[in-house]
Design a protein around this motif. Structure first.
Motif, PDB file in Angstrom:
ATOM      1  N   LYS A 118      -3.731  16.373  -4.254  1.00 34.97           N
ATOM      2  CA  LYS A 118      -4.281  15.285  -5.517  1.00 34.97           C
ATOM      3  C   LYS A 118      -2.887  14.850  -5.495  1.00 34.97           C
ATOM      4  CE  LYS A 118      -8.615  15.889  -7.557  1.00 34.97           C
ATOM      5  NZ  LYS A 118      -9.332  14.780  -8.615  1.00 34.97           N
ATOM      6  N   GLN A 119      -1.733  15.780  -5.216  1.00 39.21           N
ATOM      7  CA  GLN A 119      -0.062  15.201  -5.349  1.00 39.21           C
ATOM      8  C   GLN A 119       0.130  14.090  -4.789  1.00 39.21           C
ATOM      9  OE1 GLN A 119       0.855  19.052  -5.418  1.00 39.21           O
ATOM     10  NE2 GLN A 119       2.014  19.065  -7.025  1.00 39.21           N
ATOM     11  N   HIS A 120      -0.872  14.551  -3.098  1.00 35.06           N
ATOM     12  CA  HIS A 120      -0.857  13.528  -1.872  1.00 35.06           C
ATOM     13  C   HIS A 120      -1.345  11.908  -2.448  1.00 35.06           C
ATOM     14  CE1 HIS A 120      -0.055  12.042   2.357  1.00 35.06           C
ATOM     15  NE2 HIS A 120      -1.295  11.095   1.991  1.00 35.06           N
ATOM     16  N   LEU A 121      -2.632  12.226  -3.308  1.00 38.79           N
ATOM     17  CA  LEU A 121      -3.559  10.870  -3.393  1.00 38.79           C
ATOM     18  C   LEU A 121      -1.889  10.342  -4.519  1.00 38.79           C
ATOM     19  CD1 LEU A 121      -6.601  11.906  -3.825  1.00 38.79           C
ATOM     20  CD2 LEU A 121      -5.921  10.376  -2.417  1.00 38.79           C
ATOM     21  N   LYS A 122      -1.941  11.045  -5.618  1.00 36.01           N
ATOM     22  CA  LYS A 122      -0.596  10.416  -5.910  1.00 36.01           C
ATOM     23  C   LYS A 122       0.631   9.206  -6.189  1.00 36.01           C
ATOM     24  CE  LYS A 122       2.232  12.020 -10.044  1.00 36.01           C
ATOM     25  NZ  LYS A 122       3.108  13.103 -10.271  1.00 36.01           N
ATOM     26  N   LYS A 123       1.305  10.351  -4.464  1.00 36.28           N
ATOM     27  CA  LYS A 123       2.144   9.315  -3.675  1.00 36.28           C
ATOM     28  C   LYS A 123       2.118   8.069  -3.423  1.00 36.28           C
ATOM     29  CE  LYS A 123       5.674  10.071  -0.929  1.00 36.28           C
ATOM     30  NZ  LYS A 123       5.579  10.634   1.291  1.00 36.28           N
ATOM     31  N   LEU A 124       0.509   8.220  -2.543  1.00 36.23           N
ATOM     32  CA  LEU A 124      -0.002   7.482  -2.051  1.00 36.23           C
ATOM     33  C   LEU A 124       0.250   5.851  -3.330  1.00 36.23           C
ATOM     34  CD1 LEU A 124      -2.655   8.425   0.362  1.00 36.23           C
ATOM     35  CD2 LEU A 124      -0.023   7.716   0.786  1.00 36.23           C
ATOM     36  N   ILE A 125      -0.759   6.487  -3.705  1.00 37.96           N
ATOM     37  CA  ILE A 125      -1.151   5.216  -5.395  1.00 37.96           C
ATOM     38  C   ILE A 125      -0.051   4.753  -6.459  1.00 37.96           C
ATOM     39  CG2 ILE A 125      -2.283   5.320  -8.232  1.00 37.96           C
ATOM     40  CD1 ILE A 125      -3.906   7.112  -7.052  1.00 37.96           C
ATOM     41  N   GLU A 126       1.363   5.623  -5.976  1.00 42.89           N
ATOM     42  CA  GLU A 126       2.714   5.514  -7.169  1.00 42.89           C
ATOM     43  C   GLU A 126       3.139   4.489  -5.942  1.00 42.89           C
ATOM     44  OE1 GLU A 126       4.214   8.795  -7.163  1.00 42.89           O
ATOM     45  OE2 GLU A 126       3.838   8.898  -9.714  1.00 42.89           O
ATOM     46  N   GLU A 127       2.935   4.528  -4.551  1.00 45.25           N
ATOM     47  CA  GLU A 127       3.907   3.979  -3.507  1.00 45.25           C
ATOM     48  C   GLU A 127       3.146   2.238  -3.490  1.00 45.25           C
ATOM     49  OE1 GLU A 127       3.437   5.533   0.318  1.00 45.25           O
ATOM     50  OE2 GLU A 127       5.214   7.204  -0.487  1.00 45.25           O
ATOM     51  N   ASP A 128       1.403   2.128  -3.509  1.00 48.92           N
ATOM     52  CA  ASP A 128       1.041   0.898  -3.752  1.00 48.92           C
ATOM     53  C   ASP A 128       0.899   0.083  -4.874  1.00 48.92           C
ATOM     54  OD1 ASP A 128      -0.988  -0.151  -2.552  1.00 48.92           O
ATOM     55  OD2 ASP A 128      -2.766   0.427  -4.008  1.00 48.92           O
ATOM     56  N   ILE A 129       0.964   0.694  -5.833  1.00 49.48           N
ATOM     57  CA  ILE A 129       0.969   0.384  -7.047  1.00 49.48           C
ATOM     58  C   ILE A 129       2.792  -0.259  -6.657  1.00 49.48           C
ATOM     59  CG2 ILE A 129       2.603   0.739  -9.498  1.00 49.48           C
ATOM     60  CD1 ILE A 129      -0.111   2.733  -9.357  1.00 49.48           C
ATOM     61  N   LEU A 130       4.077   0.550  -6.446  1.00 50.05           N
ATOM     62  CA  LEU A 130       5.742  -0.428  -6.182  1.00 50.05           C
ATOM     63  C   LEU A 130       5.678  -2.007  -5.681  1.00 50.05           C
ATOM     64  CD1 LEU A 130       7.305   2.568  -5.661  1.00 50.05           C
ATOM     65  CD2 LEU A 130       7.686   1.591  -7.765  1.00 50.05           C
ATOM     66  N   GLU A 131       4.560  -1.282  -4.083  1.00 54.61           N
ATOM     67  CA  GLU A 131       4.331  -2.731  -3.155  1.00 54.61           C
ATOM     68  C   GLU A 131       3.695  -4.165  -3.989  1.00 54.61           C
ATOM     69  OE1 GLU A 131       1.836  -3.232   0.696  1.00 54.61           O
ATOM     70  OE2 GLU A 131       2.741  -1.267   0.274  1.00 54.61           O
ATOM     71  N   LEU A 132       2.726  -3.564  -5.268  1.00 53.25           N
ATOM     72  CA  LEU A 132       2.272  -4.912  -6.106  1.00 53.25           C
ATOM     73  C   LEU A 132       3.065  -4.885  -6.617  1.00 53.25           C
ATOM     74  CD1 LEU A 132      -1.156  -2.467  -6.048  1.00 53.25           C
ATOM     75  CD2 LEU A 132      -0.868  -5.049  -5.248  1.00 53.25           C
ATOM     76  N   GLU A 133       3.703  -4.554  -7.189  1.00 57.86           N
ATOM     77  CA  GLU A 133       5.042  -4.222  -8.134  1.00 57.86           C
ATOM     78  C   GLU A 133       5.769  -5.780  -7.421  1.00 57.86           C
ATOM     79  OE1 GLU A 133       4.617  -1.799 -11.510  1.00 57.86           O
ATOM     80  OE2 GLU A 133       6.713  -1.215 -10.036  1.00 57.86           O
ATOM     81  N   ARG A 134       6.137  -5.339  -6.900  1.00 51.47           N
ATOM     82  CA  ARG A 134       6.845  -6.171  -5.712  1.00 51.47           C
ATOM     83  C   ARG A 134       6.827  -7.422  -5.314  1.00 51.47           C
ATOM     84  NH1 ARG A 134       8.847  -1.245  -3.195  1.00 51.47           N
ATOM     85  NH2 ARG A 134       7.444  -1.479  -1.689  1.00 51.47           N
ATOM     86  N   ASP A 135       5.498  -7.255  -4.865  1.00 57.73           N
ATOM     87  CA  ASP A 135       4.360  -8.183  -4.461  1.00 57.73           C
ATOM     88  C   ASP A 135       4.515 -10.000  -5.236  1.00 57.73           C
ATOM     89  OD1 ASP A 135       4.308  -7.207  -1.733  1.00 57.73           O
ATOM     90  OD2 ASP A 135       2.052  -6.742  -2.068  1.00 57.73           O
ATOM     91  N   VAL A 136       3.758  -8.951  -6.876  1.00 58.79           N
ATOM     92  CA  VAL A 136       4.050  -9.712  -7.764  1.00 58.79           C
ATOM     93  C   VAL A 136       5.853 -11.001  -8.100  1.00 58.79           C
ATOM     94  CG1 VAL A 136       3.690 -10.132 -10.394  1.00 58.79           C
ATOM     95  CG2 VAL A 136       2.217  -8.482  -9.106  1.00 58.79           C
ATOM     96  N   ARG A 137       6.339  -9.769  -8.217  1.00 52.63           N
ATOM     97  CA  ARG A 137       7.773 -10.423  -8.376  1.00 52.63           C
ATOM     98  C   ARG A 137       8.424 -11.470  -7.117  1.00 52.63           C
ATOM     99  NH1 ARG A 137       9.120  -5.308  -9.359  1.00 52.63           N
ATOM    100  NH2 ARG A 137       9.939  -4.986  -6.972  1.00 52.63           N
ATOM    101  N   ASP A 138       7.065 -11.499  -6.514  1.00 54.49           N
ATOM    102  CA  ASP A 138       7.279 -12.023  -5.001  1.00 54.49           C
ATOM    103  C   ASP A 138       7.037 -13.524  -5.811  1.00 54.49           C
ATOM    104  OD1 ASP A 138       9.221 -10.569  -3.693  1.00 54.49           O
ATOM    105  OD2 ASP A 138       8.472  -9.392  -2.119  1.00 54.49           O
ATOM    106  N   LEU A 139       5.961 -13.011  -5.977  1.00 54.35           N
ATOM    107  CA  LEU A 139       5.472 -14.271  -5.439  1.00 54.35           C
ATOM    108  C   LEU A 139       5.798 -15.577  -7.018  1.00 54.35           C
ATOM    109  CD1 LEU A 139       1.693 -13.087  -5.312  1.00 54.35           C
ATOM    110  CD2 LEU A 139       2.421 -14.685  -3.497  1.00 54.35           C
TER     111      LEU A 139
END
Length: 56
Positions: free
Chosen positions: A22-43
């Motif tokens: 679960k901790q590993h999945l949480k880390k992956l989800i947090e990384e994915d969220i950060l990437e999506l936030e960057r994409d939103v800012r860039d767009l």
């Protein structure tokens, strides 16, 4: 008596394993969220830049 201790140890190990997964999945989800936030800012920047050019 010993069987109960064994069951508790087994349950502890299984719970630790689930926790690690679960901790590993949480880390992956947090990384994915950060990437999506960057994409939103860039767009948003791209849209703002295009809108500014159209208005000018």
């Amino acid at each position: 008596m010993y069987l109960g201790v064994f069951d508790m140890n087994q349950r502890l190990e299984q719970t630790r394993k689930v926790l690690r997964e679960k901790q590993h999945l949480k880390k992956l989800i947090e990384e994915d969220i950060l990437e999506l936030e960057r994409d939103v800012r860039d767009l948003e920047k791209m849209l703002d830049t295009r809108t500014d050019k159209v208005i000018s």
